[in-house]
Motif scaffolding. Structure first.
Motif, PDB file in Angstrom:
ATOM      1  N   SER A   2     -16.275  92.628  40.015  1.00  0.00           N
ATOM      2  CA  SER A   2     -17.139  93.779  39.823  1.00  0.00           C
ATOM      3  C   SER A   2     -16.512  94.978  40.511  1.00  0.00           C
ATOM      4  CB  SER A   2     -18.530  93.504  40.375  1.00  0.00           C
ATOM      5  OG  SER A   2     -18.466  93.341  41.776  1.00  0.00           O
ATOM      6  N   THR A   4     -16.237  97.831  43.237  1.00  0.00           N
ATOM      7  CA  THR A   4     -16.532  97.906  44.659  1.00  0.00           C
ATOM      8  C   THR A   4     -16.844  99.346  45.007  1.00  0.00           C
ATOM      9  OG1 THR A   4     -15.000  96.101  45.090  1.00  0.00           O
ATOM     10  CG2 THR A   4     -15.627  97.469  46.968  1.00  0.00           C
ATOM     11  N   VAL A   6     -17.002 101.899  47.983  1.00  0.00           N
ATOM     12  CA  VAL A   6     -16.569 102.152  49.352  1.00  0.00           C
ATOM     13  C   VAL A   6     -17.124 103.518  49.720  1.00  0.00           C
ATOM     14  CG1 VAL A   6     -14.587 102.508  50.875  1.00  0.00           C
ATOM     15  CG2 VAL A   6     -14.453 100.830  49.023  1.00  0.00           C
ATOM     16  N   ASP A  25     -24.950 101.128  44.675  1.00  0.00           N
ATOM     17  CA  ASP A  25     -24.125 100.021  44.206  1.00  0.00           C
ATOM     18  C   ASP A  25     -24.719  99.423  42.924  1.00  0.00           C
ATOM     19  OD1 ASP A  25     -21.807  98.284  44.569  1.00  0.00           O
ATOM     20  OD2 ASP A  25     -23.297  96.715  44.904  1.00  0.00           O
ATOM     21  N   GLN A  29     -22.801  99.215  39.303  1.00  0.00           N
ATOM     22  CA  GLN A  29     -22.638  97.993  38.508  1.00  0.00           C
ATOM     23  C   GLN A  29     -23.221  98.185  37.110  1.00  0.00           C
ATOM     24  OE1 GLN A  29     -20.530  95.924  39.871  1.00  0.00           O
ATOM     25  NE2 GLN A  29     -20.695  97.059  41.780  1.00  0.00           N
ATOM     26  N   ASP A  39     -13.633  95.645  36.830  1.00  0.00           N
ATOM     27  CA  ASP A  39     -13.366  95.682  38.269  1.00  0.00           C
ATOM     28  C   ASP A  39     -12.691  96.978  38.650  1.00  0.00           C
ATOM     29  OD1 ASP A  39     -10.284  93.826  38.625  1.00  0.00           O
ATOM     30  OD2 ASP A  39     -11.041  94.942  36.928  1.00  0.00           O
ATOM     31  N   GLU A  41     -12.441 100.079  42.136  1.00  0.00           N
ATOM     32  CA  GLU A  41     -13.034 100.619  43.353  1.00  0.00           C
ATOM     33  C   GLU A  41     -13.379 102.086  43.145  1.00  0.00           C
ATOM     34  OE1 GLU A  41     -11.157  99.723  47.237  1.00  0.00           O
ATOM     35  OE2 GLU A  41     -11.110 101.917  47.472  1.00  0.00           O
TER      36      GLU A  41
END
Length: 165
Positions: A2, A4, A6, A25, A29, A39, A41
């Motif tokens: 998934s 990420t 940060v 978050d 998603q 996937d 970041e």
């Protein structure tokens, strides 16, 4: 896998609750699933109006604060300067290629806008975050048609997580 999230913020200036990060978050998603992103970041930074004003002036040539800025890692414009990465010993460049980009949000501006629009701060921050994420993916709102597409996607993601007006 998934995406990420940060996040960074200046704790002295911006108090951000863990529940807000969890909400953002979830939005990430949901937006990633809608866009077929498996996937990567996304780096998120919360700042004040002064900091975003400086960034807006430096990178966009606009001498005023704004609510959100997005800096996509995969954008390639002819006039962009090359980014040179200094890798630590043992670090691989592949580790950096999953970064979609940076989203920077002015919490001060979000608070003001949430009051102007008559909805919660969480709703406004969620909107700005999804807006910034779609910019990272190449969406824009330069004309009516592209603005309608982008707004529709934003509202769909926000509704999925329960952040309706």
């Amino acid at each position: 896998m998934s995406l990420t999230l940060v996040w960074n913020n200046d704790q002295d200036k911006m108090a951000v609750e863990d529940s807000l990060i969890e909400l953002l978050d979830k939005l990430l998603q949901a937006a990633a699933e809608m866009e077929g992103i498996a996937d990567g970041e996304v780096d998120l930074t919360f700042v004040d109006d002064e900091a975003i004003h400086e960034l807006n002036k430096e990178y966009r040539g606009i001498d005023r604060p704004t609510d959100v800025l997005s800096f996509a890692m995969n954008e390639s414009l002819d006039e962009e300067m090359d980014i040179v990465y200094e890798l630590e010993e043992g670090e691989e460049l592949d580790e950096l290629t999953d970064v979609l980009g940076d989203i920077i949000i002015s919490v001060e501006r979000a608070k003001s806008q949430s009051e102007d629009y008559g909805h919660s701060l969480e709703r406004e921050l969620g909107f700005l975050f999804v807006h910034g994420f779609l910019h990272l993916l190449g969406y824009d709102h330069q004309d009516t048609a592209s603005e309608q597409v982008m707004m529709g996607k934003q509202e769909a993601v926000l509704a999925q997580v329960g952040l309706v007006r």
